[in-house]
Design a protein around this motif. Structure first.
Motif, PDB file in Angstrom:
ATOM      1  N   HIS A  65       0.832  -1.200   0.000  1.00 19.51           N
ATOM      2  CA  HIS A  65       0.000   0.000   0.000  1.00 19.51           C
ATOM      3  C   HIS A  65       0.867   1.251   0.000  1.00 19.51           C
ATOM      4  N   ASP A  66       0.363   2.313  -0.680  1.00 22.37           N
ATOM      5  CA  ASP A  66       0.985   3.633  -0.630  1.00 22.37           C
ATOM      6  C   ASP A  66       2.456   3.578  -1.043  1.00 22.37           C
ATOM      7  N   THR A  67       2.742   2.842  -2.140  1.00 19.33           N
ATOM      8  CA  THR A  67       4.130   2.592  -2.527  1.00 19.33           C
ATOM      9  C   THR A  67       4.348   2.727  -4.030  1.00 19.33           C
ATOM     10  N   ILE A  68       5.479   3.317  -4.369  1.00 21.59           N
ATOM     11  CA  ILE A  68       6.009   3.331  -5.738  1.00 21.59           C
ATOM     12  C   ILE A  68       7.285   2.502  -5.700  1.00 21.59           C
ATOM     13  N   ASP A  69       7.416   1.591  -6.650  1.00 22.92           N
ATOM     14  CA  ASP A  69       8.559   0.682  -6.719  1.00 22.92           C
ATOM     15  C   ASP A  69       9.329   0.995  -8.001  1.00 22.92           C
ATOM     16  N   ILE A  70      10.563   1.477  -7.884  1.00 21.50           N
ATOM     17  CA  ILE A  70      11.366   1.838  -9.057  1.00 21.50           C
ATOM     18  C   ILE A  70      12.017   0.587  -9.634  1.00 21.50           C
ATOM     19  N   TYR A  71      11.843   0.387 -10.930  1.00 20.09           N
ATOM     20  CA  TYR A  71      12.413  -0.769 -11.617  1.00 20.09           C
ATOM     21  C   TYR A  71      13.913  -0.548 -11.837  1.00 20.09           C
ATOM     22  N   MET A  72      14.733  -1.538 -11.417  1.00 22.23           N
ATOM     23  CA  MET A  72      16.186  -1.433 -11.554  1.00 22.23           C
ATOM     24  C   MET A  72      16.782  -2.623 -12.287  1.00 22.23           C
ATOM     25  N   GLY A  73      16.022  -3.208 -13.208  1.00 20.86           N
ATOM     26  CA  GLY A  73      16.555  -4.288 -14.027  1.00 20.86           C
ATOM     27  C   GLY A  73      17.075  -5.443 -13.199  1.00 20.86           C
ATOM     28  N   LYS A  74      18.268  -5.897 -13.522  1.00 19.28           N
ATOM     29  CA  LYS A  74      18.867  -7.020 -12.807  1.00 19.28           C
ATOM     30  C   LYS A  74      19.874  -6.577 -11.751  1.00 19.28           C
ATOM     31  N   ASN A  75      20.018  -5.282 -11.535  1.00 18.84           N
ATOM     32  CA  ASN A  75      21.004  -4.754 -10.598  1.00 18.84           C
ATOM     33  C   ASN A  75      20.487  -4.840  -9.156  1.00 18.84           C
ATOM     34  N   VAL A  76      20.602  -6.026  -8.580  1.00 15.86           N
ATOM     35  CA  VAL A  76      20.101  -6.299  -7.230  1.00 15.86           C
ATOM     36  C   VAL A  76      20.832  -5.450  -6.194  1.00 15.86           C
TER      37      VAL A  76
END
Length: 141
Positions: A110-121
């Motif tokens: 909830h109440d979250t934006i998740d930035i995509y970072m490819g395969k860079n764990v």
């Protein structure tokens, strides 16, 4: 004998047209969306990767069948319901570039934006979890 009211120049609240409208709107439970146009809100911002264990069987495909890439984010279902759906452009505090919503988080987030970072764990782990302000951009912005 009936007393006359003294004229004070003030009108009773019920005679103020705008007060009645404001009372109707405020009392009806109608509220402006938290993220619309130039409005902003503070949300939790995290990062995610397209690696097994963090996504489904098609890790590089978003919830709306979009290919994920640089500058894409996932929005939690509650933010999607408030207008941050597929293709919405979002600015995130501290970033000069804009992001595009192309994915959704799981229903328990909830109440979250998740930035995509490819395969860079490592980069995603280093980012961690932050409370940042976001802005929804419209085509006129």
């Amino acid at each position: 004998m009936r007393r006359q009211r003294r004229a004070t120049g003030h009108r009773p609240l019920c005679q103020w047209p705008l007060f009645g409208v404001a009372l109707l709107v405020l009392g009806s439970g109608i509220s402006a969306p938290a993220v619309a146009g130039n409005h902003s809100t503070v949300v939790t911002v995290t990062a995610y990767n397209d690696v097994p264990g963090e996504t489904d069987a098609h890790p590089h495909i978003g919830a709306w069948n979009n290919h994920l890439g640089p500058d894409t984010v996932a929005a939690s279902p509650d933010l999607v319901a408030r207008g941050l759906d597929d293709g919405t452009t979002v600015a995130i505090e501290g970033y000069k570039r804009k992001f595009v919503v192309r994915d959704k988080t799981s229903d328990d987030v909830h109440d979250t934006i998740d930035i995509y970072m490819g395969k860079n764990v490592d980069k995603a782990r280093a980012f961690g979890e932050k409370r940042l302000r976001i802005w929804r951009h419209t085509p006129d912005d």
